[in-house]
Design a protein around this motif. Structure first.
Motif, PDB file in Angstrom:
ATOM      1  N   HIS A  55      25.885 -76.665  25.320  1.00  0.00           N
ATOM      2  CA  HIS A  55      25.971 -77.300  26.227  1.00  0.00           C
ATOM      3  C   HIS A  55      25.938 -77.499  27.444  1.00  0.00           C
ATOM      4  O   HIS A  55      26.159 -78.563  28.171  1.00  0.00           O
ATOM      5  N   ALA A  56      28.014 -76.808  28.079  1.00  0.00           N
ATOM      6  CA  ALA A  56      28.181 -76.690  29.074  1.00  0.00           C
ATOM      7  C   ALA A  56      27.728 -76.974  29.900  1.00  0.00           C
ATOM      8  O   ALA A  56      26.896 -75.783  30.450  1.00  0.00           O
ATOM      9  N   GLY A  57      28.755 -77.691  31.045  1.00  0.00           N
ATOM     10  CA  GLY A  57      27.582 -78.559  31.889  1.00  0.00           C
ATOM     11  C   GLY A  57      26.473 -79.756  31.683  1.00  0.00           C
ATOM     12  O   GLY A  57      25.719 -78.801  33.430  1.00  0.00           O
ATOM     13  N   GLY A 107      35.587 -77.329  30.558  1.00  0.00           N
ATOM     14  CA  GLY A 107      35.843 -78.319  29.434  1.00  0.00           C
ATOM     15  C   GLY A 107      36.881 -79.978  29.810  1.00  0.00           C
ATOM     16  O   GLY A 107      37.693 -79.534  30.486  1.00  0.00           O
ATOM     17  N   TYR A 158      32.426 -72.771  33.356  1.00  0.00           N
ATOM     18  CA  TYR A 158      32.188 -74.866  33.316  1.00  0.00           C
ATOM     19  C   TYR A 158      33.629 -74.713  32.278  1.00  0.00           C
ATOM     20  O   TYR A 158      33.705 -74.299  31.391  1.00  0.00           O
ATOM     21  N   TYR A 215      33.837 -72.962  29.407  1.00  0.00           N
ATOM     22  CA  TYR A 215      32.623 -72.162  28.769  1.00  0.00           C
ATOM     23  C   TYR A 215      31.957 -70.718  30.140  1.00  0.00           C
ATOM     24  O   TYR A 215      32.298 -71.621  31.261  1.00  0.00           O
ATOM     25  N   ALA A 231      25.231 -70.451  26.201  1.00  0.00           N
ATOM     26  CA  ALA A 231      25.017 -71.407  26.909  1.00  0.00           C
ATOM     27  C   ALA A 231      23.805 -70.836  27.546  1.00  0.00           C
ATOM     28  O   ALA A 231      22.515 -72.343  28.088  1.00  0.00           O
ATOM     29  N   HIS A 286      29.779 -76.879  21.409  1.00  0.00           N
ATOM     30  CA  HIS A 286      29.527 -77.545  23.278  1.00  0.00           C
ATOM     31  C   HIS A 286      29.051 -76.048  24.201  1.00  0.00           C
ATOM     32  O   HIS A 286      28.446 -76.549  24.762  1.00  0.00           O
ATOM     33  N   SER A 287      29.512 -75.282  23.276  1.00  0.00           N
ATOM     34  CA  SER A 287      29.183 -73.837  23.857  1.00  0.00           C
ATOM     35  C   SER A 287      27.772 -73.768  24.173  1.00  0.00           C
ATOM     36  O   SER A 287      27.468 -73.089  25.493  1.00  0.00           O
ATOM     37  N   ASP A 333      28.154 -83.374  30.451  1.00  0.00           N
ATOM     38  CA  ASP A 333      29.666 -82.968  31.068  1.00  0.00           C
ATOM     39  C   ASP A 333      29.357 -83.874  32.226  1.00  0.00           C
ATOM     40  O   ASP A 333      30.457 -83.985  33.247  1.00  0.00           O
TER      41      ASP A 333
END
Length: 279
Positions: free
Chosen positions: A8-10, A96, A94, A47, A54, A5-6, A14
């Motif tokens: 794809h964060a934001g 989670g 961001y 994140y 990212a 997920h790091s 999300d």
């Protein structure tokens, strides 16, 4: 699919996930009774959007950054949740799902978060320090069943796996079936990525066969035509969504579609009931 997920964060997934999660919990909180919120795949908790991972994908530019560049009031609650973990106007960090859920807690509510990955669990403990959350490092599907029925009369289970394992969908299907037998009135939210329609339709058919009476599916397809071999969007399965949530859903979904549509595409976001007769 590898979904660390790091990276794809934001992103747009999300934005949709957290916007709907906030609306769902707020709808449940229209009643005073206590809620237990359970996050089975909690991740790191926060994140860095400026970090190397990212920045490598740049996906936040098509997600949270678009929301902050706009001014649609239907997304104000989402923007507020992101601002809590940031200092300036532009999002650098961001939150989670554990952070988002922690922000929503009332004094009578409880939060249980779980992360099996040792490094992520360590980071999560630091992020959630000072919050009332109970933290676990267990197999997500074992914890899901072990926590049911919740100690409070009402609760929400959020299932947000990385889909790195080939049997992820099968494990979700089997665990959901068992969970529903133990906790038929509970609210369950399951996030999923969308890559191709055939795979997604096959999974929907298997979930439909569970014959869960009140089963909503929200799908966000980013592009006007599927892009082979890449991420095409994401969505949520929601078991037992409250009436106040479903009534307010259409304008929120349209706000998300319009805000997140890639350049040159309108995109589609839809919500429909997953009914046993195949509709």
């Amino acid at each position: 699919m590898n979904y660390r997920h790091s990276f794809h964060a934001g992103n747009s997934a999300d934005v949709v996930k957290h916007s709907l999660l906030i609306a769902l919990v707020r709808a449940l909180q229209l009643k005073e009774g206590a809620l237990t919120l359970i996050d089975t795949h909690a991740g790191c908790g926060i994140y860095d959007l400026g970090g190397e991972q990212a920045q490598r994908t740049g996906e936040a530019a098509q997600g949270v950054v678009r929301v902050f560049a706009g001014a649609n009031p239907l997304l104000d609650d989402y923007r507020a949740a992101v601002r809590v973990v940031n200092v300036g106007e532009e999002p650098q960090l961001y939150p989670g799902s554990p952070q988002v859920l922690a922000q929503l807690l009332r004094p009578q509510d409880a939060l249980i978060v779980n992360e099996k990955h040792p490094e992520d669990a360590y980071a999560l403990r630091r992020v959630m320090r000072g919050s009332p959350a109970a933290l676990h490092e267990r197999d997500a599907y074992e914890l899901w069943l072990a926590m049911l029925p919740t100690r409070t009369a009402r609760g929400v289970v959020v299932v947000d796996p990385p889909y790195e394992q080939t049997d992820e969908r099968a494990r979700i299907t089997a665990t959901l079936a068992a969970a529903h037998r133990k906790w038929a009135h509970g609210v369950t939210v399951i996030w999923f990525p969308l890559k191709d329609r055939v795979t997604h339709q096959q999974w929907k058919n298997k979930l439909r066969n569970l014959r869960i009476p009140k089963f909503l599916v929200v799908e966000h397809w980013l592009y006007d035509a599927d892009q082979p071999g890449i991420y095409n969007g994401a969505g949520l399965f929601i078991v037992n969504p409250p009436y106040a949530f479903t009534q307010g859903l259409p304008p929120l979904l349209e706000a998300l579609r319009a805000t997140l549509a890639p350049d040159g595409h309108k995109g589609v976001i839809m919500a429909d009931w997953l009914e046993a007769d195949g509709r």
